[in-house]
Structures are given as structure tokens and as C-alpha cells.
Design a protein around this motif. Structure first.
Motif, PDB file in Angstrom:
ATOM      1  N   LEU A 390     -20.598  13.182 -16.046  1.00  0.00           N
ATOM      2  CA  LEU A 390     -21.189  12.746 -17.359  1.00  0.00           C
ATOM      3  C   LEU A 390     -20.821  13.743 -18.426  1.00  0.00           C
ATOM      4  CD1 LEU A 390     -25.015  12.041 -15.860  1.00  0.00           C
ATOM      5  CD2 LEU A 390     -23.265  10.431 -16.739  1.00  0.00           C
ATOM      6  N   ALA A 391     -20.648  15.089 -18.111  1.00  0.00           N
ATOM      7  CA  ALA A 391     -20.402  16.004 -19.143  1.00  0.00           C
ATOM      8  C   ALA A 391     -18.859  15.679 -19.584  1.00  0.00           C
ATOM      9  CB  ALA A 391     -20.318  17.251 -18.494  1.00  0.00           C
ATOM     10  N   LEU A 392     -17.934  15.296 -18.690  1.00  0.00           N
ATOM     11  CA  LEU A 392     -16.584  14.735 -18.963  1.00  0.00           C
ATOM     12  C   LEU A 392     -16.583  13.448 -19.825  1.00  0.00           C
ATOM     13  CD1 LEU A 392     -14.721  15.564 -15.766  1.00  0.00           C
ATOM     14  CD2 LEU A 392     -14.275  16.733 -17.893  1.00  0.00           C
ATOM     15  N   ARG A 393     -17.593  12.618 -19.513  1.00  0.00           N
ATOM     16  CA  ARG A 393     -17.598  11.256 -20.380  1.00  0.00           C
ATOM     17  C   ARG A 393     -18.149  11.699 -21.758  1.00  0.00           C
ATOM     18  NH1 ARG A 393     -17.465   6.442 -17.859  1.00  0.00           N
ATOM     19  NH2 ARG A 393     -19.119   5.443 -19.143  1.00  0.00           N
ATOM     20  N   ARG A 394     -18.980  12.362 -21.914  1.00  0.00           N
ATOM     21  CA  ARG A 394     -19.750  12.876 -23.268  1.00  0.00           C
ATOM     22  C   ARG A 394     -18.428  13.536 -24.038  1.00  0.00           C
ATOM     23  NH1 ARG A 394     -24.346  13.882 -20.266  1.00  0.00           N
ATOM     24  NH2 ARG A 394     -23.728  16.012 -20.048  1.00  0.00           N
TER      25      ARG A 394
END
Length: 457
Positions: A390-394
Motif C-alpha cells: 500500500l505504501a509503494l502504491r501511494r
């Protein structure tokens, strides 16, 4: 005034003399305990080494990763006497402490740390409840504590876009060295297992002596290499570097004949290509054909273990199913702490429904984590994985919205996402829950987040 100056000069001279005498005595003392011709040179060079090391915490950290994960000193045995992993670990910690003390580095907390810290604490507590505490503690001391320290160290020392790009280059080059040695071993017919599967350092007990472990080491570098190769608006040198390294790694993974490695390289390639090929149907079609081609070229059907000559579900696949059932049984009987990290193999007989006279590895990251740290440890691990993607997608979405987003940052983000997906796919068949890959991705992701959102501010 002249007398005062003369007296001060004499005092200064006396201090220099005493310092010189003390220095000679110190070198002589060290030489007495370590009687080697190069000892005086090493001792004299130490002050310079301390100064230089303090100036390059990023390089020290990355070199430690390259030697610890890619096992370069085992791939190149002439480096083993120099104890590079130990020296680089000391150098990294020294550089980190000095730069924190001088306020050149800023310590910070990131939400991604939380699931990792809780998982680390859980693994540590689980040592006391392990079926073999000595085995668990040895692994914790030799590997896992180093991983825990380096997650924080790397994410603190990598502060700029330039350092992130260099991290990608160095990881790709580390995998390139290992891939070249693997291909050399294949060509010369040395360090092969089952007659055809390439390894490195098997005769000296290296981690790279298992073809599956060798393939996952190579796979990690492939994500960064292919992202560099297809990165838009990157320099020609970076793109050529990525292309050459990627092709070399693919050939080396083919030589390992590892199914998990082949699936992983297909996943990494597909994720990176998804940014360039808009048609999902075309991408899936090409991926399927390419994967089948990889299996044919790799000669997996000719393997002595799990080859096509075995009837029904092949021996390798059936062995994994038995191992996964054993892992599930371990988790059910030990739901809080599991059997203890690095203890699946020793407990296989007790929990397996099928015994063929020998213990087996779990061959799955997910079942391995579940068996060795229980249901609770598995939940913490999944939490860490979900938080990470999720952090990488953000970060990727933020870069897409930034008008002046640098192509290098988009390349690194794609490399980390591809590495994450490759880990998840290959992790279904390879055991890598408590070794370097996912934790390096975690550390680099924390640094990437900081750089991306600072740029936006």
C-alpha cells in the motif's frame, strides 16, 4: 614575551615527542599480539579509515547488503579471509553512530516500521518457546538481528534520489556478479546438483549452494535491472546496464532450473512490462507463452527431482504438499509462537502425515512463517506485507500526480513493486520469510516515501 613563546614551543615539542613515542609503543604492542608484516601499515591506516568511513554511511550500508545477501565473499572465495561482512557491519554501525552524533543524519519513525518491529519482537520472544532454542537463537544472532538493524540503518542513511538510484545500480551489479559466476559454473560443469542444476559454493556450504536459494538471490536483482532497462528518460548507460544485467540474470535462473525462480522472473517481467503494454490480454498472452518457453528452455522436465518421468503428481510437487500440511499442523498445535524460527526441518517428522525416511524443507514462505512463528506471527507478517505494498502504491500515485516527478524515482518505485510481486510469487515455492529480500525492499520503500513526499512538499 619571547620567553613565554619559547616555553610554549618547548611544551609543544615535548607533547609531539610523547605522542610520537606513544604511537610507536601502540603500534609495537599491536604488532606483538598480531605478528604480521602488514600490521603496522594497517594500524597507521586506521585513523584515515575511520575518517573516510564516517563520510560514506550510505556506501558502507550498501556494501554490507551486497556481501550479506549476495554472498559475494562466497561466490569469490579469495575474498573470504578478509571477513568483509563483519568489517562492513562494524563500519556501517560506526558511520551511523558518528553521523547521528554529529547531526548529519536525522532519525525518524515511519508507520512501516510498526508491523516489522512487532514481528521482530514476536520472533525474538518465540525463541524461548522454540522446540530447539539453540537453533533459533543461532539464526537470530547470525542473521535476523542484522536484518533488523539494517532495516533502520539503510532507511536512515538513504536520504536522496541520487542515493536511491545508486542503490538500484549496486543491487543490479551484485546480482550480475553472482549470475556470471553461476553461468561459468554451468559452462564448466562444476558445483552442479542433480547433474544439471547450477549452484555456487556448494562445496564450502554457501547459501548459494542450493539452486532454489541461488535463484531467489538472482531474482531480487532482476527487478532492479529490468526496471532500469525499461525506465523512460533514464540515461543510456543505465538502460544498457539494466538490459545486460537482466538478460544475464534470466540465463542464470534458467540454469538453476528452479520453478519458483522461473515463476518469479515471469512475475517481475510482467509487472514492469505492465507499465509499457496497455492491453492486459496481450500482456497475459505474452506472459503465458514466455513462461512456458522458460520452462522448456530450463529443462525442468528433465530434472532428477520432480521431472516429467514421474507418474501422476510429480515427486517435487507432492513433497511440497506434504511439507505444507506439516506446516499447517505445526501452526495449529502452536498457534501463538509456532515451533520457533529455523525449526521447521527438525519438526517435520513429528507433524508430517507422510514419512519417507527423511526430513524436508517447507518450500514456502507463507507456510514457513506460519509454522515457525504460529498464526500470530503469520498475521504480523501479512500485515507488514500489506502495509508495504500500500505504501509503494501511494508513492507511485504521488509521483504520477507530481508535475516535476523525476523518472529515476518512478523507476525505483517500479523496481520495488516488481521486487515485491516477485517475492510473493516465488515465495509460494521458496522459503524466504526471514532472510534479506523483503526487508531490503522495506528499508528502500521507507526511504522512497520520504524522498517522494519531501519533493512534493
Amino acid at each position: 614575551m619571547l620567553n613565554i613563546s619559547a616555553n610554549l614551543g618547548e611544551v609543544g615539542q615535548r607533547r609531539q615527542i610523547w605522542l610520537g613515542v606513544a604511537g610507536v609503543l601502540f603500534i609495537g604492542l599491536i604488532w606483538y599480539f598480531f605478528p604480521h608484516p602488514l600490521t603496522p601499515l594497517v594500524v597507521c591506516a586506521l585513523p584515515i579509515a575511520f575518517l573516510v568511513t564516517a563520510k560514506i554511511p550510505f556506501l558502507m550500508g550498501m556494501l554490507f547488503i551486497l556481501f550479506s545477501f549476495f554472498r559475494l565473499h562466497e561466490a569469490l572465495p579469495f575474498l573470504m579471509p578478509f571477513k568483509f561482512p563483519f568489517l562492513l557491519a562494524l563500519g556501517t554501525l560506526y558511520a551511523l553512530v558518528v553521523n547521528i552524533a554529529l547531526k548529519r543524519l536525522q532519525l525518524f519513525w515511519d508507520p512501516l516500521y510498526l508491523p516489522f518491529v512487532l514481528l521482530f519482537i514476536h520472533v525474538t520472544i518465540g525463541i524461548g518457546f522454540s522446540t530447539n532454542p539453540a537453533e533459533s537463537f543461532a539464526f537470530w544472532k547470525n542473521t535476523y538481528i542484522k536484518i533488523a538493524v539494517m532495516v533502520f540503518a539503510l532507511s536512515w542513511v538513504i536520504r536522496t534520489e541520487k542515493q536511491l538510484v545508486w542503490a538500484a545500480r549496486l543491487i543490479a551489479l551484485g546480482a550480475f556478479v553472482v549470475a556470471l559466476i553461476a553461468l561459468r559454473n554451468k559452462a564448466t560443469g562444476i558445483e552442479l546438483v542433480e547433474g544439471t542444476r547450477v549452484t555456487i559454493g556448494r562445496s564450502i556450504g554457501s547459501m548459494l549452494g542450493d539452486p532454489n536459494d541461488l535463484s531467489l538471490v538472482l531474482l531480487f536483482g532482476a527487478a532492479f535491472a529490468f526496471s532500469l532497462a525499461l525506465g523512460r528518460f533514464l540515461s543510456t548507460s543505465d538502460r544498457w546496464l539494466g538490459f545486460v544485467v537482466y538478460i544475464t540474470i534470466v540465463l542464470a535462473i534458467i540454469a538453476t532450473q528452479s520453478r519458483g525462480g522461473l515463476l518469479g522472473i515471469a512475475a517481475v517481467t510482467g509487472v514492469v512490462l505492465s507499465r509499457r503494454i496497455q492491453s492486459k490480454a496481450l500482456l497475459i498472452g505474452l506472459g503465458t507463452v514466455a513462461l512456458l518457453g522458460l520452462f522448456v528452455v530450463a529443462g525442468v522436465s528433465d530434472r532428477q527431482s520432480g521431472g516429467a518421468h514421474e507418474e501422476g503428481i510429480d515427486e517435487s510437487a507432492m513433497g511440497r504438499i506434504y511439507a505444507w500440511k506439516a506446516a499447517f499442523n505445526m501452526a495449529i498445535h502452536n498457534p501463538v509462537t509456532g515451533v520457533g524460527v529455523k525449526n521447521f526441518f527438525n519438526n517435520y517428522f513429528q507433524y508430517s502425515e507422510h514419512w519417507d525416511g527423511k526430513n524436508h524443507a517447507v518450500h514456502s514462505t507463507w507456510f514457513g512463517v506460519m509454522a515457525e512463528t504460529g498464526v500470530l506471527g503469520f498475521i504480523l507478517f501479512i500485515w507488514m506485507m500489506v502495509a508495504l505494498i500500500l505504501a509503494l502504491r501511494r508513492a507511485g500515485a504521488e509521483l504520477d500526480h507530481q508535475k516535476k516527478a523525476r523518472p529515476e524515482l518512478k523507476c525505483i518505485t517500479m523496481a520495488l513493486i516488481a521486487g515485491f510481486v516477485g517475492f510473493c510469487v516465488s515465495g509460494t515455492f521458496l522459503t524466504q520469510g526471514y532472510i534479506w529480500p523483503i526487508y531490503i525492499i522495506l528499508a528502500l520503500s521507507v526511504s522512497l516515501k520520504r524522498v517522494v513526499f519531501q519533493n512534493d512538499a
